[in-house]
Scaffold this motif. Structure first.
Motif, PDB file in Angstrom:
ATOM      1  N   ASP A  55       1.348  30.341  45.072  1.00  0.00           N
ATOM      2  CA  ASP A  55       2.386  29.793  45.398  1.00  0.00           C
ATOM      3  C   ASP A  55       3.686  30.056  44.559  1.00  0.00           C
ATOM      4  N   ASN A  73       4.979  31.487  56.458  1.00  0.00           N
ATOM      5  CA  ASN A  73       4.842  31.637  55.152  1.00  0.00           C
ATOM      6  C   ASN A  73       3.035  31.347  55.139  1.00  0.00           C
ATOM      7  N   THR A  76       1.058  27.916  52.124  1.00  0.00           N
ATOM      8  CA  THR A  76       1.752  26.505  52.471  1.00  0.00           C
ATOM      9  C   THR A  76       1.733  25.452  51.382  1.00  0.00           C
ATOM     10  N   ASP A  79       5.080  25.166  50.732  1.00  0.00           N
ATOM     11  CA  ASP A  79       6.072  24.965  51.648  1.00  0.00           C
ATOM     12  C   ASP A  79       7.263  23.648  51.413  1.00  0.00           C
ATOM     13  N   ARG A  91       8.018  21.643  60.490  1.00  0.00           N
ATOM     14  CA  ARG A  91       6.901  22.598  59.886  1.00  0.00           C
ATOM     15  C   ARG A  91       6.028  22.575  60.970  1.00  0.00           C
ATOM     16  N   SER A 227       2.331  28.684  57.978  1.00  0.00           N
ATOM     17  CA  SER A 227       3.286  27.550  58.277  1.00  0.00           C
ATOM     18  C   SER A 227       4.472  28.213  59.196  1.00  0.00           C
ATOM     19  N   MET A 229       8.522  27.330  59.561  1.00  0.00           N
ATOM     20  CA  MET A 229       9.348  26.361  58.979  1.00  0.00           C
ATOM     21  C   MET A 229      10.733  26.916  59.572  1.00  0.00           C
TER      22      MET A 229
END
Length: 230
Positions: A55, A73, A76, A79, A91, A227, A229
């Motif tokens: 991350d 992405n 997550t 996010d 999302r 994800s 977004m």
């Protein structure tokens, strides 16, 4: 594709299948690669594709990005911070599903895929509302959305989104319960294989009917999700 980027994508091929697909097609530019994160931008769509080992790496690679309106992405856990940074309001979580074989799906059918004439645009738009009418028309014009035909009758349609994922599958109500959904996707998988590409799709995590169809087709599902977004 640079060897280092190829190796990075190959470390997690199910999660990074979108990045692989668009780079193989020359449809995206590499904005930044740090060894533990990769950021791409599509050339024909306002879409960023983010792959990262952690991350923290995902957030760091975005330091120089000033604007983003759509992103897929794999990390997550990042996010929430990404959504706050770019003002994303929505999302969606998806599984990647990939056809893992090099041989086509063996089956016999009288149904075939062919181009959709613009004279049928209105019928397609009336029944498929997940993307704009303008995008539907663009997909029909460039041949990335195809009709499934039984004789001269169109039983439904299917296609590939700009990032090369399969989708836009729709069977007209009068032709349902005849396994045409399976047939159209199998035909498209075989067509993609014949081009030397990897068939893949992204399925909403709560779309159980579609996930069941992918399993029946022999698609392999990712363990983790990605994800979208916007």
């Amino acid at each position: 594709m640079e060897p280092a980027i190829f190796d990075f994508i190959s470390q997690s091929p199910m999660q990074r299948v979108t990045a692989r697909a668009v780079l193989d097609k020359g449809m995206a530019e590499v904005l930044r690669f740090t060894g533990d994160a990769l950021l791409l931008r599509m050339q024909a769509e306002p879409l960023h594709i983010l792959c990262a080992d952690t991350d923290q790496a995902a957030l760091q690679i975005l330091d120089d990005v000033e604007d983003c309106v759509l992103m897929v992405n794999e990390r997550t856990g990042a996010d929430e911070a990404i959504m706050q940074r770019f003002g994303f309001k929505e999302r969606e979580l998806c599984y990647n599903v990939v056809y893992p074989h090099h041989t086509p799906i063996p089956f016999e059918t009288e149904v075939y895929l062919d181009f959709i004439p613009l004279s049928r645009l209105e019928r397609v738009v009336e029944n498929y509302t997940l993307i704009s009418p303008e995008k539907v028309e663009a997909h029909i014009r460039d041949g990335s959305m195809l009709g499934g035909y039984l004789g001269k009758e169109m039983v439904g349609f299917i296609g590939q989104h700009t990032e090369q994922s399969m989708g836009m599958l729709y069977i007209f109500p009068q032709y349902r319960r005849k396994h045409y959904g399976y047939t159209l996707e199998a035909l498209l998988i075989n067509r993609i294989l014949a081009r030397g590409d990897v068939p893949y799709a992204q399925i909403y995590i709560d779309n159980h009917a579609s996930l069941a169809l992918q399993k029946k087709l022999g698609m392999r599902r990712s363990e983790d999700v990605v994800s979208w977004m916007y």
